[in-house]
Structures are given as C-alpha cells and as structure tokens.
Write a protein that holds these residues in place. Structure first.
Motif, PDB file in Angstrom:
ATOM      1  N   LYS A   1       0.962  -1.114   0.167  1.00  0.00           N
ATOM      2  CA  LYS A   1       0.193   0.126   0.113  1.00  0.00           C
ATOM      3  C   LYS A   1       0.806   1.349   0.106  1.00  0.00           C
ATOM      4  N   THR A   2       0.104   2.536  -0.287  1.00  0.00           N
ATOM      5  CA  THR A   2       1.077   3.607  -0.308  1.00  0.00           C
ATOM      6  C   THR A   2       1.306   3.984   1.108  1.00  0.00           C
ATOM      7  N   LEU A   3       2.577   4.369   1.417  1.00  0.00           N
ATOM      8  CA  LEU A   3       2.964   4.654   2.770  1.00  0.00           C
ATOM      9  C   LEU A   3       2.653   6.271   3.002  1.00  0.00           C
ATOM     10  N   PHE A   4       3.239   7.075   2.113  1.00  0.00           N
ATOM     11  CA  PHE A   4       2.759   8.531   2.428  1.00  0.00           C
ATOM     12  C   PHE A   4       3.431   9.266   1.299  1.00  0.00           C
ATOM     13  N   VAL A   5       3.030  10.783   1.068  1.00  0.00           N
ATOM     14  CA  VAL A   5       3.619  11.456  -0.151  1.00  0.00           C
ATOM     15  C   VAL A   5       4.642  12.382   0.543  1.00  0.00           C
ATOM     16  N   SER A   6       5.817  12.439  -0.033  1.00  0.00           N
ATOM     17  CA  SER A   6       6.750  13.234   0.498  1.00  0.00           C
ATOM     18  C   SER A   6       7.377  14.233  -0.919  1.00  0.00           C
ATOM     19  N   TYR A   7       7.295  15.517  -0.153  1.00  0.00           N
ATOM     20  CA  TYR A   7       7.994  16.515  -1.153  1.00  0.00           C
ATOM     21  C   TYR A   7       8.723  17.563  -0.313  1.00  0.00           C
ATOM     22  N   ARG A   8       9.787  18.218  -1.261  1.00  0.00           N
ATOM     23  CA  ARG A   8      10.561  19.339  -0.486  1.00  0.00           C
ATOM     24  C   ARG A   8      10.071  20.644  -0.293  1.00  0.00           C
ATOM     25  N   VAL A   9      10.566  21.285   0.653  1.00  0.00           N
ATOM     26  CA  VAL A   9      10.058  22.634   0.997  1.00  0.00           C
ATOM     27  C   VAL A   9      11.017  23.582   1.305  1.00  0.00           C
ATOM     28  N   THR A  10      10.916  24.955   0.801  1.00  0.00           N
ATOM     29  CA  THR A  10      11.868  25.792   1.033  1.00  0.00           C
ATOM     30  C   THR A  10      12.091  26.208   2.447  1.00  0.00           C
ATOM     31  N   ASP A  11      10.823  26.725   3.086  1.00  0.00           N
ATOM     32  CA  ASP A  11      11.053  27.490   4.300  1.00  0.00           C
ATOM     33  C   ASP A  11      10.162  26.293   5.378  1.00  0.00           C
ATOM     34  N   LEU A  12      10.624  25.484   6.046  1.00  0.00           N
ATOM     35  CA  LEU A  12      10.049  24.719   6.802  1.00  0.00           C
ATOM     36  C   LEU A  12       8.948  25.131   7.807  1.00  0.00           C
ATOM     37  N   ASP A  13       9.443  26.230   8.383  1.00  0.00           N
ATOM     38  CA  ASP A  13       8.422  26.896   9.454  1.00  0.00           C
ATOM     39  C   ASP A  13       7.166  27.386   8.798  1.00  0.00           C
ATOM     40  N   GLN A  14       7.442  28.248   7.738  1.00  0.00           N
ATOM     41  CA  GLN A  14       6.334  28.540   6.725  1.00  0.00           C
ATOM     42  C   GLN A  14       5.445  27.344   6.252  1.00  0.00           C
ATOM     43  N   SER A  15       5.913  26.510   5.770  1.00  0.00           N
ATOM     44  CA  SER A  15       5.276  25.187   5.421  1.00  0.00           C
ATOM     45  C   SER A  15       4.701  24.606   6.411  1.00  0.00           C
ATOM     46  N   LEU A  16       5.058  24.460   7.784  1.00  0.00           N
ATOM     47  CA  LEU A  16       4.406  23.896   8.851  1.00  0.00           C
ATOM     48  C   LEU A  16       3.217  24.772   9.459  1.00  0.00           C
ATOM     49  N   HIS A  17       3.379  25.892   9.170  1.00  0.00           N
ATOM     50  CA  HIS A  17       2.170  26.699   9.694  1.00  0.00           C
ATOM     51  C   HIS A  17       1.141  26.456   8.423  1.00  0.00           C
ATOM     52  N   PHE A  18       1.328  26.549   7.346  1.00  0.00           N
ATOM     53  CA  PHE A  18       0.202  26.203   6.151  1.00  0.00           C
ATOM     54  C   PHE A  18      -0.349  24.751   6.288  1.00  0.00           C
ATOM     55  N   TYR A  19       0.550  23.722   6.482  1.00  0.00           N
ATOM     56  CA  TYR A  19      -0.295  22.457   6.721  1.00  0.00           C
ATOM     57  C   TYR A  19      -0.822  22.381   8.070  1.00  0.00           C
ATOM     58  N   SER A  20      -0.435  22.838   9.186  1.00  0.00           N
ATOM     59  CA  SER A  20      -1.016  22.965  10.452  1.00  0.00           C
ATOM     60  C   SER A  20      -2.523  23.513  10.300  1.00  0.00           C
ATOM     61  N   ALA A  21      -2.419  24.646   9.355  1.00  0.00           N
ATOM     62  CA  ALA A  21      -3.784  25.230   9.387  1.00  0.00           C
ATOM     63  C   ALA A  21      -4.624  24.455   8.591  1.00  0.00           C
ATOM     64  N   LEU A  22      -4.286  23.590   7.648  1.00  0.00           N
ATOM     65  CA  LEU A  22      -4.941  22.520   6.875  1.00  0.00           C
ATOM     66  C   LEU A  22      -5.638  21.487   7.880  1.00  0.00           C
ATOM     67  N   GLY A  23      -4.922  21.274   9.127  1.00  0.00           N
ATOM     68  CA  GLY A  23      -5.476  20.378  10.089  1.00  0.00           C
ATOM     69  C   GLY A  23      -4.479  19.275  10.257  1.00  0.00           C
ATOM     70  N   TYR A  24      -3.343  19.304   9.495  1.00  0.00           N
ATOM     71  CA  TYR A  24      -2.370  18.255   9.689  1.00  0.00           C
ATOM     72  C   TYR A  24      -1.676  18.426  11.183  1.00  0.00           C
ATOM     73  N   ALA A  25      -1.372  17.426  11.737  1.00  0.00           N
ATOM     74  CA  ALA A  25      -0.586  17.285  12.990  1.00  0.00           C
ATOM     75  C   ALA A  25       0.824  16.641  12.906  1.00  0.00           C
TER      76      ALA A  25
END
Length: 310
Positions: free
Chosen positions: A175-199
């Motif tokens: 089965k698919t485990l997870f999707v992985s991709y690179r980000v430029t600014d980790l803190d900025q990306s974490l703020h974005f995906y936390s707002a989407l509901g990710y933990a």
C-alpha cells in the motif's frame, strides 16, 4: 514437512453464513461485536457426544495457542491461561517496556519465529490459532497448515470478516505509505499544513541541516505526508512533474472559512462534475504545490474506488 504433519498449525473459527467472524463494533465490553455472540451458541452443547462436543474437545486437545494481539487483549489476556496451561504465543508488532503478559503467555514479533516456537512447545499435538489477525499473518508467511471453519447458520449482515484485506500472494500486502516533497521554508510550510489540520507525528534531523517532518490528519491511523527541508538545495522549483495533492473534507464551506481565518487563500467552490457531484476548492502552499479539497456528495463512500468509474 514431517513436523508440520505431526503438529499442524490449525485455525479454529466460527463464521456466519454471510462470512463474518464477529458482529460490528467489536470492542472491550462487546468483544464479539453486536449480536456476534450468536456465532458461539453451539458452545451450549459442548459437553455432548455430537459434533459440537467433538469440535470442542478437539480444540482443547491442542498443545499451544497462537493469538493475534487484538484478540488477546479483547479476551482479557485469558488471565494467562487459555486452556490446560498450554503456552500462548501472541503475535504483535510492538512490545512496550515492562509489559509482561500473565501466566503462560508471551509476546512474539516475528511470525516465523512464532510458528516455530509454537510447534516446538506443542510437541506432538496441533497448535490452535485464535483470531483473524494471527491467521492472516500466518497465511501470508506460509505457516498456516489447516483451517477448520465452523459455519454457523446465522446471518450477521455486517462486522469483521476473516480474510478482509488479505492478499493471497507471496510478499504480503502492498500500500502507499505517504507522499513526500521538499519545501523551502520549513516553518512557513508547517504553519500552512497545520492550518489545513495536519498534526506532526515526528521529525528526523540530519547532520547537514536536513530536516524531515512527518504529518498526519487526526483521523488517520498513520502518517500520510512528509515535508523535506534541505537548505543546501536552495529554493524549491515545483516544475511540471508534480500535479497536486487531494484532501477529502466533510464540509467544504466550513473548511474554507477556517482556512481563511488562518490566513490562507482558498479558491471559490467548484462543481467539476455538475451540481450533484463532488464540491472542490483549490489552494496553493508556500512553495507552489497545488492542493485540491474535495467534499463528496451524500452517500458517497470515503475515497475513490472502482465504483466511481463503473
């Protein structure tokens, strides 16, 4: 082969006419699921000389038990003694420090080791298998020798099946485990995906400054997204290879309101398949990755299946 014929590993399982081994919502306090106790009404006749008594005595003549962890816990760990003090080998993915099972039970994390140790412990007697999870693991490993299915004349209509999600092929399930991709600014990306509901599930840091952050939604049982930050690689260029990540939501309008309050900029709701189809909206993360939010119409199951294309 001779040892396996002498003391086979044998699954004993009661099953309804429609293929269920427990009713729906099996849990502590309702171990056989709703109405699942009907599968074992035959035990009322276990002292007889008829087939019910024969099956019962045969099961209790086994010299060891292999159980899945879930079955073991639902049964209250059998207080350490399933029958006559025979060894109980409990297949599990993980053993917590200090968690010592009671009585004659022991945890085993490798299915082939479990089968070998159970055969040795049983001597010249068969090994009883308890639970769907253990049966599936043994079957995938080629260690389940016999299955004795007791077909009970009841219909449950729903519940737990014996071979749900069990691939009958070498190599086990994929089965698919997870999707992985690179980000430029980790803190900025974490703020974005936390707002989407990710933990955040966890993170790994490398000596060259690389950081990997694993994320999941609260309702998911395991990780589904990994953000990779490699400072030495410079800014992310999404390019034309990656298209988009799709996320299912319960109520799209409410989700968009929450995202807007969090400072994100979701696009207006669309109806790509017409007014009776799914509702969608799009937004873009800080690196330019496109994300589609999907609300299925009433009655549609979770996810996309073959039924969506029939």
């Amino acid at each position: 082969m001779e040892a396996r014929m002498r003391n086979p590993i044998r699954l004993y399982m009661s099953m309804s006419l429609d293929g269920y081994i427990a009713g729906p919502d099996d849990r502590p306090g309702q171990e056989l699921g709703r109405d699942g106790g009907r599968l074992f009404n035959w035990l009322d006749d276990r002292e007889s000389d008829g087939p019910n008594g024969q099956v019962y005595r045969e099961a209790l003549a086994t010299g060891a038990v292999i159980s899945g962890r879930r079955t073991f816990e639902l049964a209250g760990r059998w207080q350490g003694d399933h029958h006559d003090g025979v060894p109980i080998f409990v297949l599990t993915h993980h053993v917590d420090d200090g968690d010592v099972p009671p009585g004659h039970a022991q945890f085993v994390t490798d299915v082939e080791d479990c089968a070998r140790e159970a055969r040795e412990a049983a001597g010249d007697r068969p090994v009883m298998v308890h639970g769907a999870g253990a049966a599936q693991a043994l079957l995938r490993a080629g260690q389940l020798d016999e299955m004795e299915i007791h077909l009970v004349q009841v219909l449950l209509g729903d519940g737990r099946r014996l071979f749900d999600h069990t691939p009958l092929r070498p190599g086990g399930d994929v089965k698919t485990l997870f999707v992985s991709y690179r980000v430029t600014d980790l803190d900025q990306s974490l703020h974005f995906y936390s707002a989407l509901g990710y933990a955040e599930v966890g993170r790994v840091e490398g000596g060259d400054g690389t950081r990997l952050v694993i994320l999941k939604f609260p309702g998911e049982s395991a990780a589904s997204l990994e953000l990779v930050h490699r400072p030495g690689d410079g800014r992310v260029d999404v390019g034309s290879g990656f298209d988009h990540l799709a996320i299912q939501v319960d109520t799209l309008a409410t989700t968009l309101e929450m995202l807007t309050v969090a400072g994100l900029e979701p696009e207006p709701i669309q109806h790509p398949a017409g007014p009776h189809g799914p509702k969608t909206s799009w937004l873009t993360d800080p690196d330019g990755y496109r994300i589609e939010l999907v609300q299925w119409p009433p009655g549609h199951p979770d996810g996309i299946t073959e039924a969506d294309f029939s």
